[in-house]
Scaffold this motif. Sequence first.
Motif, PDB file in Angstrom:
ATOM      1  N   SER A  40       1.040  -1.175  -0.137  1.00 62.12           N
ATOM      2  CA  SER A  40       0.098  -0.057   0.000  1.00 62.12           C
ATOM      3  C   SER A  40       0.758   1.236  -0.168  1.00 62.12           C
ATOM      4  N   ASP A  41       1.969   1.118   0.595  1.00 63.04           N
ATOM      5  CA  ASP A  41       2.853   2.309   0.625  1.00 63.04           C
ATOM      6  C   ASP A  41       3.631   2.684  -0.619  1.00 63.04           C
ATOM      7  N   ILE A  42       3.751   1.468  -1.289  1.00 58.05           N
ATOM      8  CA  ILE A  42       4.582   1.948  -2.531  1.00 58.05           C
ATOM      9  C   ILE A  42       3.264   2.285  -3.431  1.00 58.05           C
ATOM     10  N   ALA A  43       2.507   1.794  -3.519  1.00 59.80           N
ATOM     11  CA  ALA A  43       1.156   2.165  -4.466  1.00 59.80           C
ATOM     12  C   ALA A  43       0.664   3.548  -4.042  1.00 59.80           C
ATOM     13  N   GLU A  44       0.624   4.159  -2.892  1.00 56.66           N
ATOM     14  CA  GLU A  44       0.437   5.574  -2.631  1.00 56.66           C
ATOM     15  C   GLU A  44       1.520   6.392  -3.335  1.00 56.66           C
ATOM     16  N   HIS A  45       2.870   5.826  -3.030  1.00 58.06           N
ATOM     17  CA  HIS A  45       4.028   6.482  -3.639  1.00 58.06           C
ATOM     18  C   HIS A  45       3.933   6.781  -5.088  1.00 58.06           C
ATOM     19  N   PHE A  46       3.659   5.725  -5.932  1.00 59.85           N
ATOM     20  CA  PHE A  46       3.506   6.097  -7.314  1.00 59.85           C
ATOM     21  C   PHE A  46       1.913   6.235  -7.770  1.00 59.85           C
ATOM     22  N   ASP A  47       1.168   6.686  -6.783  1.00 64.78           N
ATOM     23  CA  ASP A  47      -0.599   6.843  -7.089  1.00 64.78           C
ATOM     24  C   ASP A  47      -1.052   5.701  -8.009  1.00 64.78           C
ATOM     25  N   CYS A  48      -0.808   4.655  -7.534  1.00 63.36           N
ATOM     26  CA  CYS A  48      -1.345   3.498  -8.573  1.00 63.36           C
ATOM     27  C   CYS A  48      -1.986   2.467  -7.534  1.00 63.36           C
ATOM     28  N   VAL A  49      -2.900   1.463  -8.206  1.00 62.52           N
ATOM     29  CA  VAL A  49      -3.585   0.456  -7.459  1.00 62.52           C
ATOM     30  C   VAL A  49      -2.542  -0.538  -6.863  1.00 62.52           C
ATOM     31  N   PRO A  50      -2.781  -0.837  -5.791  1.00 67.98           N
ATOM     32  CA  PRO A  50      -1.862  -1.988  -5.086  1.00 67.98           C
ATOM     33  C   PRO A  50      -1.716  -3.424  -6.019  1.00 67.98           C
ATOM     34  N   SER A  51      -2.765  -3.504  -6.842  1.00 65.83           N
ATOM     35  CA  SER A  51      -2.472  -4.841  -7.867  1.00 65.83           C
ATOM     36  C   SER A  51      -1.427  -4.476  -8.855  1.00 65.83           C
ATOM     37  N   GLN A  52      -1.213  -3.274  -9.161  1.00 65.90           N
ATOM     38  CA  GLN A  52       0.007  -2.929  -9.944  1.00 65.90           C
ATOM     39  C   GLN A  52       1.493  -3.327  -9.341  1.00 65.90           C
ATOM     40  N   ILE A  53       1.407  -3.026  -8.340  1.00 64.33           N
ATOM     41  CA  ILE A  53       2.571  -3.601  -7.230  1.00 64.33           C
ATOM     42  C   ILE A  53       2.867  -5.133  -7.313  1.00 64.33           C
ATOM     43  N   ASN A  54       1.612  -5.640  -7.269  1.00 63.45           N
ATOM     44  CA  ASN A  54       1.707  -7.328  -7.335  1.00 63.45           C
ATOM     45  C   ASN A  54       2.026  -7.824  -8.629  1.00 63.45           C
ATOM     46  N   TYR A  55       1.605  -6.826  -9.503  1.00 64.02           N
ATOM     47  CA  TYR A  55       2.117  -7.407 -11.095  1.00 64.02           C
ATOM     48  C   TYR A  55       3.678  -7.178 -11.275  1.00 64.02           C
ATOM     49  N   VAL A  56       4.076  -6.216 -10.711  1.00 71.09           N
ATOM     50  CA  VAL A  56       5.418  -5.881 -10.928  1.00 71.09           C
ATOM     51  C   VAL A  56       6.413  -6.979 -10.165  1.00 71.09           C
ATOM     52  N   ILE A  57       5.993  -7.111  -9.185  1.00 69.14           N
ATOM     53  CA  ILE A  57       6.745  -8.136  -7.966  1.00 69.14           C
ATOM     54  C   ILE A  57       6.559  -9.674  -8.911  1.00 69.14           C
TER      55      ILE A  57
END
Length: 149
Positions: free
Chosen positions: A24-41
């Motif tokens: 959630s912190d990374i998603a907030e930092h990049f103003d994106c949805v948390p699922s996008q962080i999941n995709y990257v990982i």
Amino acid sequence: MTDIIEAYLKEFLKHQEHVEIKRSDIAEHFDCVPSQINYVIKTRFTQEHGYLVESKRGGGGYIRILKIELADEAALIDQLIELVGDKISQRNGIHMIENLIGKGLITNREGTLILSVIEKSVLHQISEQEQAARAQLLKTFLQQLKYSY
């Protein structure tokens, strides 16, 4: 956006062996949805790319990304994984472990531990498909040998 998030996380990993993040912190930092962080990982931080990902769910949850290095013998281990196939006899499993000990890829103690797990009497109690269970266990051990932590 995916490339930017990947670069951001890899920047931390240049100076450390691992990074621990909150999705959630990374998603907030990049103003994106948390699922996008999941995709990257899931796509950019795989074992094939030299990373191991651990996660803990819940309120205090985190995602930990660790850098790992391929062992020099990765090609040999890939061949052994193919040889194991879907089933392997106890005798062939023993020979494979002895070969790994002989090549110095595992210690005698590690070999003894693996052999104790793939023993016919142990596996037969757990599963009617003893050879398939042995094959899966050996492939799991071999896969882990490809990486050094």
